[in-house]
Each structure stands twice: as C-alpha cells, then as structure tokens.
Write an enzyme that holds these catalytic residues in place. Structure first.
Site, PDB file in Angstrom:
ATOM      1  N   CYS A 190       0.838  -1.200   0.000  1.00 59.68           N
ATOM      2  CA  CYS A 190       0.000   0.000   0.000  1.00 59.68           C
ATOM      3  C   CYS A 190       0.871   1.247   0.000  1.00 59.68           C
ATOM      4  O   CYS A 190       1.887   1.318   0.684  1.00 59.68           O
ATOM      5  CB  CYS A 190      -0.917  -0.007   1.224  1.00 59.68           C
TER       6      CYS A 190
ATOM      7  N   CYS B 253      -0.048   0.878  10.378  1.00 57.19           N
ATOM      8  CA  CYS B 253      -0.295  -0.246   9.469  1.00 57.19           C
ATOM      9  C   CYS B 253       0.979  -0.867   8.918  1.00 57.19           C
ATOM     10  O   CYS B 253       1.838  -0.195   8.350  1.00 57.19           O
ATOM     11  CB  CYS B 253      -1.181   0.223   8.318  1.00 57.19           C
TER      12      CYS B 253
ATOM     13  N   CYS C 217     -18.859  -8.065   3.093  1.00 58.66           N
ATOM     14  CA  CYS C 217     -18.327  -6.740   3.375  1.00 58.66           C
ATOM     15  C   CYS C 217     -16.937  -6.642   2.755  1.00 58.66           C
ATOM     16  O   CYS C 217     -16.201  -7.638   2.733  1.00 58.66           O
ATOM     17  CB  CYS C 217     -18.244  -6.512   4.885  1.00 58.66           C
TER      18      CYS C 217
ATOM     19  N   ARG D 255     -18.952  -3.147  17.054  1.00 59.82           N
ATOM     20  CA  ARG D 255     -18.094  -4.337  16.905  1.00 59.82           C
ATOM     21  C   ARG D 255     -16.772  -4.183  17.663  1.00 59.82           C
ATOM     22  O   ARG D 255     -16.067  -3.176  17.502  1.00 59.82           O
ATOM     23  CB  ARG D 255     -17.806  -4.579  15.415  1.00 59.82           C
TER      24      ARG D 255
END
Length: 416
Positions: free
Chosen positions: A140, A147, A219, A351
């Site tokens: 990415c 990350c 999803c 969640r």
C-alpha cells in the site's frame, strides 16, 4: 471507701460519651441517650475551606502523551445524559459537548445505562460473528502510522506484498467461516483506492456474489472508491463497505498524511448513496486524548445516517511502524467508547475489532454488557492475531450468547 462493685454499677449506668469526626467537616457527640431537640438544634456545622478528602497532586503524563487542551465550559443541556439514555429513536444532531457529557459520565453507571439502551434496540444475547480475510496483502502507498501493509514500512516490518487472492481461494475461506458459525465475511485489500483496478474490481464482484450465494453477508474494505465503483459493488450484492475514519478530525493529521479526513468522508457518502451499508469506526491508542475519542464519536454519529456498524479497534502495535512502540490503550477507554457509542447510536451494531485478543473473557463480557454486539473471529485479522472460532464458542456458551443470523438482527424480546 466505696465498694468496687458499686463503682462499676454506677459507671455502667452513666451515658457513654465519645467524640467523633466525619471527614473533618463536623464534630458531633454520640451517646447512649438521645440528645434533646434543643441540644441538637444548637449543634452547628463547622465550615472549612479544606476538601473533605485529600486531592491528589497532578499525575505526570507519560512521555509522548499529548497534553490535553484546556477545558472549555460545556454548552450541553443540563439533562443531556438523562435524555440520551431515555431515547427511543436515533438522532444525528449530537454536539461534541453532549457526547463529552456522556463519555465522561461515571463509568459504572455509564455501562449500566448503555446496557439498558442496548436492550431497548437489540437482543442482548445476540452477537454477530464476522470473519475478515486479507485478499491482497501489503504494497500500500499510504503512510498510516499503525499499518504494517504500507510499503514504506516494509523493511522494518518484514511483511512481503502479495498478489490478489483468487476467487476460489476466497470462497473456500468463506465456506470455512460459515461452517464455524460466522455470518458476515469481510474481504480487505491493501490499496489506497480502486483507480485503474477494473480487473480486480470484477474479481471482487465475483467474490461478493459467491459469498452471498452461501447465505452470508458480504463486506469489503478496498480504500477509497468513487460513485461508479460503489454502484458496481452494490450490483454485485455487497452488504457493507468498511472505511474507518480512525480518529478525530483534529488528531487525524498526526496519524496519516497521504489521505485527508474529507476524502474518507467522501467515500462514505458514495457508499451510502449507492445503498450499501456503511461500516465506519476508529482506532484507540494512537496517542489521542479522550477529547479526540469524543471527536471520533461525533463524526460518525452526525453522519446523514448512522453507520450500520461501528468497529472499535484497540491499536495492536506492530514493530517497524511509527506506532510500533506505543503502550496499549487502557481498557476503561475502550469500555467508555463502546458504551457511549451504544447510547448515541442505539441502533448501530458496535463491533469489538482489533485488540480483542489481548482482552480477558471478563473484559469482553463487560463490553457486551456495555452494548457491543459483534466481533471478528477466525484465524487472523489482516496482519494481526484473532480469537479463534473454538475459543469464541466456549465463551458464548459460558456467557449465554448466541450468533446473530445473517440479514436478521432480532428485535429485543418483550415481556407480556
């Protein structure tokens, strides 16, 4: 000389008088006989400019912790908390001051009141089981400080980029997830956006169709998308699109510089306009303050429509990333965020996402009590560890929980 027996009898007959103090505020007398009304009325409280309990000196902040902004007077209405926990419908016009009042409410009562709101809008025994698969690892171009999939941190993390998984391998993983009780299958790809990825988008559309044919909710999280891409995903049968805002607008530039806050909100608008459920939450433990957590909650609770689901992540520090040495977020901050989210977004699925692996079962139970009703379960969460299906089945049995069915969130039970 008075006999000792008579002396003892005489003293036992006298009222016992002793001096007592209550927190240094008032001296008073207790006795075996009640004082007369006149004597009681004569007792005057002592006025002191000292607090009735010791006030601790300020605690030094841990190195690297942001200095909280000076407090400003709240403009929240006096009955903010009472009105919030009494609501029977959702609202999208929360102010930051109102959310701050709720977030900073005494924790035990905050959790208790959130649990009552939860029961008003949901079946408290139901918890949605979601499984997340990384369908495209690493490579990415973003610089998200938390990350491991960012190319710029690859040397420190040791994570190797991989190509997009095949449709069949993804559907095989979805079948395994369903066999273990998961009802929502989530697919994540480490991309900044979907520009120039027409072939990949077609393959992902096939993955979505395959997951839906299994009777599961589908999803995806693919980075930024435009309105046409959102429509294609909707046509494929996509249930929800995840795109977290991560933190408050003010703190966001401290974490990410390659994508703006408004770009994230724009993607959410495309998703919403296409008729896809929005899944958007945040990450706690990035170095933010409680004011930033209030800001995060304000962003999502004032969207034109509340997110269908709100993931609450606790940072999992990964060596080699800029936040790789951060201390874990304290659990009470996690609990406060969940409880506040339940109160201000009562119909949303909340969640417990990244970081659940480090929570004891009792801490997880407190989160469920406070209004959490979804978890990630399975083998892995993108690049971090995840609680396994067998482990979660044991927990569910112990605490009387049951998996939420696909496309069928049960209404709260009513007593006759």
């Amino acid at each position: 000389m008075e006999p000792a027996r008579l002396v003892l009898r005489r003293r036992l007959a006298e009222p016992l008088v002793r001096s007592a103090k209550c927190n240094g505020l008032r001296s008073f007398t207790t006795a075996s006989t009640r004082p007369s009304p006149a004597a009681a009325a004569a007792v005057q409280p002592q006025v002191s400019d000292q607090p009735p309990f010791p006030i601790p000196s300020s605690i030094p902040l841990r190195p690297g912790t942001p200095t909280p902004a000076p407090a400003t007077p709240s403009t929240a209405p006096k009955n903010t908390f009472r009105d919030a926990v009494s609501a029977t419908r959702t609202r999208n016009n929360w102010t930051r001051d109102e959310i701050a009042v709720i977030y900073n409410h005494p924790l035990m009562d905050l959790v208790h009141q959130a649990s009552l709101v939860h029961r008003r809008f949901h079946d408290p025994a139901e918890v949605q089981l979601c499984t997340l698969m990384n369908i495209k690892t690493g490579g990415c171009t973003e610089d998200c400080s938390y990350c491991a999939q960012a190319t710029r941190y690859q040397k420190g993390t040791g994570l190797q980029a991989k190509k997009v998984e095949t449709v069949e391998s993804v559907l095989a993983a979805a079948r395994a997830a369903k066999a273990n009780g998961s009802t929502r299958f989530c697919m994540g790809a480490a991309w900044r956006d979907m520009r120039g990825r027409k072939n990949s988008l077609r393959n992902i559309a096939e993955m979505i169709k395959g997951v839906r044919e299994l009777g599961m909710e589908a999803c995806v999280t693919l980075g930024m998308i435009d309105s046409e891409q959102a429509k294609e995903l909707k046509e494929a049968g996509l249930t929800a699109y995840n795109h977290n805002v991560d933190t408050s607008r003010e703190f966001y530039p401290s974490v990410i510089s390659t994508r703006t806050y408004d770009e994230r909100l724009k993607t959410l608008s495309y998703v919403r306009d296409a008729g896809i459920n929005v899944c958007s939450g945040g990450i706690l433990g990035l170095g933010e303050t409680s004011t930033d957590r209030v800001g995060l909650l304000h962003t999502v609770s004032t969207l034109p429509k509340h997110p269908e689901s709100f993931p609450v992540n606790a940072l999992v520090p990964i060596k080699g990333t800029p936040l790789g040495d951060r201390e874990p977020i304290d659990f009470t901050s996690m609990l406060r965020t969940i409880a506040t989210a339940r109160i201000i977004m009562p119909a949303t699925i909340v969640r417990i996402a990244a970081g659940r692996k480090t929570m004891s079962e009792e801490k997880q139970a407190l989160c469920f009590m406070a209004g959490a009703n979804a978890i990630f379960t399975g083998e892995k969460m993108l690049t971090t560890e995840c609680n396994g299906w067998d482990e979660d089945k044991v927990m569910f049995d112990r605490w009387g929980l049951e998996p939420m069915k696909s496309f069928d969130k049960s209404p709260p039970s009513t007593s006759s």
